[in-house]
Every structure is written in C-alpha cells, then in structure tokens.
Design a protein around this motif. Structure first.
Motif, PDB file in Angstrom:
ATOM      1  N   ASP A   8       0.831  -1.204   0.000  1.00 51.27           N
ATOM      2  CA  ASP A   8       0.000   0.000   0.000  1.00 51.27           C
ATOM      3  C   ASP A   8       0.865   1.254   0.000  1.00 51.27           C
ATOM      4  OD1 ASP A   8      -2.097   1.733  -0.077  1.00 51.27           O
ATOM      5  OD2 ASP A   8      -2.803   1.348   1.951  1.00 51.27           O
ATOM      6  N   THR A   9       1.587   1.465  -1.086  1.00 51.13           N
ATOM      7  CA  THR A   9       2.480   2.620  -1.227  1.00 51.13           C
ATOM      8  C   THR A   9       1.683   3.862  -1.643  1.00 51.13           C
ATOM      9  OG1 THR A   9       2.965   1.756  -3.445  1.00 51.13           O
ATOM     10  CG2 THR A   9       4.579   1.331  -1.708  1.00 51.13           C
ATOM     11  N   TRP A  10       0.735   4.252  -0.799  1.00 57.05           N
ATOM     12  CA  TRP A  10      -0.168   5.359  -1.136  1.00 57.05           C
ATOM     13  C   TRP A  10       0.477   6.722  -0.940  1.00 57.05           C
ATOM     14  CZ3 TRP A  10      -2.583   8.789   2.516  1.00 57.05           C
ATOM     15  CH2 TRP A  10      -2.237   8.545   3.856  1.00 57.05           C
ATOM     16  N   VAL A  11       1.520   6.775  -0.109  1.00 56.18           N
ATOM     17  CA  VAL A  11       2.313   7.993   0.062  1.00 56.18           C
ATOM     18  C   VAL A  11       3.779   7.609  -0.059  1.00 56.18           C
ATOM     19  CG1 VAL A  11       0.668   9.287   1.485  1.00 56.18           C
ATOM     20  CG2 VAL A  11       2.249   7.684   2.582  1.00 56.18           C
ATOM     21  N   ASN A  12       4.634   8.594  -0.299  1.00 53.99           N
ATOM     22  CA  ASN A  12       6.037   8.303  -0.551  1.00 53.99           C
ATOM     23  C   ASN A  12       6.758   7.702   0.648  1.00 53.99           C
ATOM     24  OD1 ASN A  12       5.766   9.144  -3.157  1.00 53.99           O
ATOM     25  ND2 ASN A  12       6.788  11.116  -2.882  1.00 53.99           N
ATOM     26  N   GLN A  13       6.262   7.990   1.857  1.00 55.49           N
ATOM     27  CA  GLN A  13       6.893   7.375   3.028  1.00 55.49           C
ATOM     28  C   GLN A  13       6.837   5.853   2.952  1.00 55.49           C
ATOM     29  OE1 GLN A  13       4.931   9.970   3.066  1.00 55.49           O
ATOM     30  NE2 GLN A  13       5.612  11.506   4.554  1.00 55.49           N
ATOM     31  N   ARG A  14       5.792   5.321   2.328  1.00 55.79           N
ATOM     32  CA  ARG A  14       5.700   3.863   2.205  1.00 55.79           C
ATOM     33  C   ARG A  14       6.771   3.327   1.253  1.00 55.79           C
ATOM     34  NH1 ARG A  14       2.592   1.156   5.916  1.00 55.79           N
ATOM     35  NH2 ARG A  14       1.784  -0.338   4.406  1.00 55.79           N
ATOM     36  N   TRP A  15       7.138   4.108   0.243  1.00 52.72           N
ATOM     37  CA  TRP A  15       8.263   3.714  -0.605  1.00 52.72           C
ATOM     38  C   TRP A  15       9.570   3.758   0.184  1.00 52.72           C
ATOM     39  CZ3 TRP A  15       7.733   0.907  -4.587  1.00 52.72           C
ATOM     40  CH2 TRP A  15       6.665   1.082  -5.475  1.00 52.72           C
ATOM     41  N   LEU A  16       9.724   4.801   1.007  1.00 50.88           N
ATOM     42  CA  LEU A  16      10.962   4.934   1.779  1.00 50.88           C
ATOM     43  C   LEU A  16      11.143   3.775   2.751  1.00 50.88           C
ATOM     44  CD1 LEU A  16      10.883   8.770   2.548  1.00 50.88           C
ATOM     45  CD2 LEU A  16      12.313   7.582   0.875  1.00 50.88           C
ATOM     46  N   TYR A  17      10.039   3.223   3.238  1.00 52.95           N
ATOM     47  CA  TYR A  17      10.099   2.118   4.194  1.00 52.95           C
ATOM     48  C   TYR A  17       9.699   0.788   3.569  1.00 52.95           C
ATOM     49  CZ  TYR A  17      10.828   5.631   7.788  1.00 52.95           C
ATOM     50  OH  TYR A  17      11.351   6.650   8.539  1.00 52.95           O
ATOM     51  N   TYR A  18       9.823   0.694   2.254  1.00 53.58           N
ATOM     52  CA  TYR A  18       9.425  -0.534   1.567  1.00 53.58           C
ATOM     53  C   TYR A  18      10.212  -1.739   2.079  1.00 53.58           C
ATOM     54  CZ  TYR A  18       7.606  -3.269  -2.387  1.00 53.58           C
ATOM     55  OH  TYR A  18       6.964  -4.201  -3.172  1.00 53.58           O
ATOM     56  N   ASP A  19      11.504  -1.564   2.302  1.00 53.73           N
ATOM     57  CA  ASP A  19      12.329  -2.671   2.818  1.00 53.73           C
ATOM     58  C   ASP A  19      11.784  -3.172   4.149  1.00 53.73           C
ATOM     59  OD1 ASP A  19      13.856  -1.968   0.638  1.00 53.73           O
ATOM     60  OD2 ASP A  19      15.691  -1.581   1.759  1.00 53.73           O
ATOM     61  N   GLU A  20      11.499  -2.236   5.055  1.00 53.71           N
ATOM     62  CA  GLU A  20      11.011  -2.612   6.383  1.00 53.71           C
ATOM     63  C   GLU A  20       9.650  -3.288   6.304  1.00 53.71           C
ATOM     64  OE1 GLU A  20      14.084   0.514   6.957  1.00 53.71           O
ATOM     65  OE2 GLU A  20      12.415   0.213   5.574  1.00 53.71           O
ATOM     66  N   LEU A  21       8.787  -2.820   5.400  1.00 55.32           N
ATOM     67  CA  LEU A  21       7.476  -3.447   5.240  1.00 55.32           C
ATOM     68  C   LEU A  21       7.620  -4.908   4.818  1.00 55.32           C
ATOM     69  CD1 LEU A  21       5.611  -0.570   3.353  1.00 55.32           C
ATOM     70  CD2 LEU A  21       5.192  -1.308   5.702  1.00 55.32           C
ATOM     71  N   MET A  22       8.469  -5.150   3.838  1.00 54.40           N
ATOM     72  CA  MET A  22       8.642  -6.520   3.359  1.00 54.40           C
ATOM     73  C   MET A  22       9.350  -7.389   4.404  1.00 54.40           C
ATOM     74  SD  MET A  22       7.062  -6.561   0.525  1.00 54.40           S
ATOM     75  CE  MET A  22       5.969  -5.182   0.934  1.00 54.40           C
ATOM     76  N   GLN A  23      10.293  -6.800   5.133  1.00 51.50           N
ATOM     77  CA  GLN A  23      10.954  -7.557   6.200  1.00 51.50           C
ATOM     78  C   GLN A  23       9.960  -7.939   7.287  1.00 51.50           C
ATOM     79  OE1 GLN A  23      14.129  -4.915   7.351  1.00 51.50           O
ATOM     80  NE2 GLN A  23      15.169  -5.139   5.373  1.00 51.50           N
ATOM     81  N   GLY A  24       9.010  -7.034   7.580  1.00 57.82           N
ATOM     82  CA  GLY A  24       7.986  -7.348   8.567  1.00 57.82           C
ATOM     83  C   GLY A  24       7.131  -8.524   8.149  1.00 57.82           C
ATOM     84  N   TYR A  25       6.753  -8.556   6.873  1.00 59.93           N
ATOM     85  CA  TYR A  25       5.996  -9.709   6.382  1.00 59.93           C
ATOM     86  C   TYR A  25       6.823 -10.985   6.481  1.00 59.93           C
ATOM     87  CZ  TYR A  25       2.186  -6.868   4.430  1.00 59.93           C
ATOM     88  OH  TYR A  25       1.117  -6.037   4.267  1.00 59.93           O
ATOM     89  N   ARG A  26       8.073 -10.903   6.063  1.00 61.19           N
ATOM     90  CA  ARG A  26       8.912 -12.107   6.084  1.00 61.19           C
ATOM     91  C   ARG A  26       9.060 -12.647   7.510  1.00 61.19           C
ATOM     92  NH1 ARG A  26      11.236 -13.490   1.422  1.00 61.19           N
ATOM     93  NH2 ARG A  26      11.283 -11.966  -0.285  1.00 61.19           N
ATOM     94  N   ALA A  27       9.075 -11.737   8.494  1.00 61.57           N
ATOM     95  CA  ALA A  27       9.237 -12.169   9.880  1.00 61.57           C
ATOM     96  C   ALA A  27       8.057 -13.030  10.326  1.00 61.57           C
ATOM     97  CB  ALA A  27       9.388 -10.955  10.791  1.00 61.57           C
ATOM     98  N   TRP A  28       6.813 -12.542  10.111  1.00 69.78           N
ATOM     99  CA  TRP A  28       5.692 -13.362  10.608  1.00 69.78           C
ATOM    100  C   TRP A  28       5.355 -14.518   9.673  1.00 69.78           C
ATOM    101  CZ3 TRP A  28       1.523 -13.661   7.494  1.00 69.78           C
ATOM    102  CH2 TRP A  28       1.037 -12.541   6.815  1.00 69.78           C
TER     103      TRP A  28
END
Length: 308
Positions: free
Chosen positions: A257-277
C-alpha cells in the motif's frame, strides 16, 4: 531432581528453543505485492518536466532487493500503472511481473464521489478498451467507500456487475458491511466474483466477522497491509489471526500500500515485517500467502524462486 529428570528437562528446553528459533526464521521465498500504488506523488509521468522522487529505476530496485516478484499495480492516475506496465525490459531485468488494475481515480477529488459519477464509468471503459503494454487490465480498484451505503451508488453497482461479466478482480478498501452490499450487486450475488479486500477491513472487523464473510463468499481474498490487530509481540501473528490464516491459507495475500512516498521509503522494512511473521507459519502456508495465492489467481509461475 534425578539425572534422568534433569536430562529430560534439558532436552525439552532445547527443543523449545529450537522451535522458537525455527519459528522466527524469516520466510525467504518470493513475494507477491498485492496492493501497490505508483501514484503521482511518487512520479508524475505525463508532464514535460516530471516531478519524480521515485523513478522506475528506484521502485524496481526496491522490489528486486526484497524478492518481490510480482505486483498488483493500481495508481492515481492510471499513468503510473501504465508506466510500470510499459517498462518491459526493466521489469524483466528486475524479475517483476506487473498485474495492472484500472484505478477509479483521476485525482484525489474522485475518492469521495466515484460511486455516483458517470464519467468514472466512462474512464474505466476507455482504459479497459485500451489495455496496457503488459496486456489486458486484470481488475478494477483500489476504490474506497467511506460510507458503506455508497456501495449501492449507481456507478458502484454498474462496475460490480461489469467486473463479474468480464472476469475482472476487484480491490476494495471498504468495511465488512460494504462487502455484503458490493457482492449483492454482482450477477452471482458474490459466489463468482473475485474481490480482494484491501487491509481485510482497515476499520478492524473482528476475526469472527472476517471468518463469516470468507465462508459466505468463496472468492473473497484478504490483503493484509495496515490490518489492525494482525501482529503481536515480536512482530509475529496474534493468535486469533494465526488461527484464521491457518484455516484459510488459500485466501490471504500481502501488500505494501504505497499510497504515500513514506511507504516507498520504508518498503524494505514493510517486506521484512511480512517475512518475519511468515517465517512463523508452516512453510507451505507461508509460501501460499506470500506468493502462490496471487500467482494462481493471475495465472503465472507458482514455482518462482526467491531473488534474495
């Protein structure tokens, strides 16, 4: 305590620690990002001198380094999705498949009135007829309904019927009440329509209600970005959500859900969070939710390797 009891205790402790370590090993397979926007805040594509803080090279590099092998692209305006779909050599080099959807928004003003705006229906028909460089559009959305009653707006009704007739998926940011209303506006009353529920109810529908809707509509899928109450301590799934994912492993997908640019900036962390659970789930379930469900829905290689 005798030596035998001590040994048994140590073995049990060792097994418990091994199990915990195993559960926390991140999932390492491919990811399908089922909720990606390439909006004009990230890059304006239709002006002579575009403002583009996140050019194609940047967003594709973020996908590639995170093992994202496919994206469900829907953008405001649709020029962003067309840019991704048109970058055939770049997406091929990054190992990313683009699944294009028609977004119902030309601008932010369309969010609040699309369901009764005949020009939106015309725009959708024009986009469907045009298609994309990556092939036909595969769905409609994401769209929002801030009042569930607007699921019965004339354009909302028209587009739900159109989606089922043309075998187009729907990506909807709505509450649980609107799910029932939208499905009622399809010819099959929701028995044939593929609807991807953005955030699986960002308003926080209880797990029991999600379960009820999944049982009622066989092609209702849950996308899990921003879902309240999904994870607990250590970024692992909360117990009731873990139980639901294990009950319906074929019905969930992940998204950025990259609806704002901050989500692009934290794209790595978002995907790492998914990989964790995901790593805390059985391997076959994790693979389904991370990749196979999306790949199967849109007809491409379920056996794709990770790129990480």
């Amino acid at each position: 305590m005798g030596s035998g009891a001590r040994l048994s205790g140590l073995v049990a402790l060792g097994l418990a620690l091994m199990g915990r370590a195993f559960a926390q090993t991140p999932y390492a397979g491919p990811l399908f990002d089922a909720h990606l926007h390439y909006n004009d805040e990230a890059c304006v594509h239709d002006t002579p001198s575009p403002g583009c803080p996140h050019p194609l090279t940047d967003v594709l590099e973020r996908m590639q380094r995170n093992g994202v092998r496919a994206v469900l692209a829907n953008s405001r305006p649709n020029a962003g999705t067309l840019a991704l779909a048109g970058a055939r050599e770049q997406t091929r080099a990054a190992g990313v498949t683009v699944v294009p959807f028609v977004r119902l928004y030309r601008n932010r003003a369309d969010y609040s009135g699309w369901f009764a705006d005949g020009t939106i229906a015309e725009m959708v028909q024009t986009e469907l007829a045009r298609g994309t460089p990556a092939g036909a559009y595969r769905g409609l959305g994401e769209f929002h309904l801030y009042d569930s009653a607007n699921a019965n707006g004339p354009v909302a009704k028209q587009l739900m019927a159109l989606a089922e007739q043309k075998d187009l998926a729907i990506l909807a940011h709505v509450d649980d009440v609107a799910i029932d209303l939208l499905m009622a506006n399809t010819p099959s009353k929701g028995q044939k329509q593929l609807l991807i529920w953005a955030h699986t109810g960002i308003s926080g529908a209880p797990v029991a209600r999600v379960d009820e809707l999944f049982a009622r509509y066989p092609r209702l899928m849950g996308e899990l970005s921003y879902r309240p109450g999904l994870t607990c301590d250590g970024g692992q799934l909360c117990p009731e959500w873990r139980a639901l994912l294990l009950k319906y492993p074929e019905r969930f997908m992940i998204g950025s859900d990259t609806w704002v640019n901050q989500r692009w900036l934290y794209y790595d962390e978002l995907m790492q969070g998914y990989r964790a659970w995901l790593g805390g789930l059985p391997a076959d379930v994790a693979r389904r939710i991370a990749w196979n469900n999306g790949a199967q829905l849109f007809g491409f290689n379920q056996n794709a390797p990770a790129t990480r």
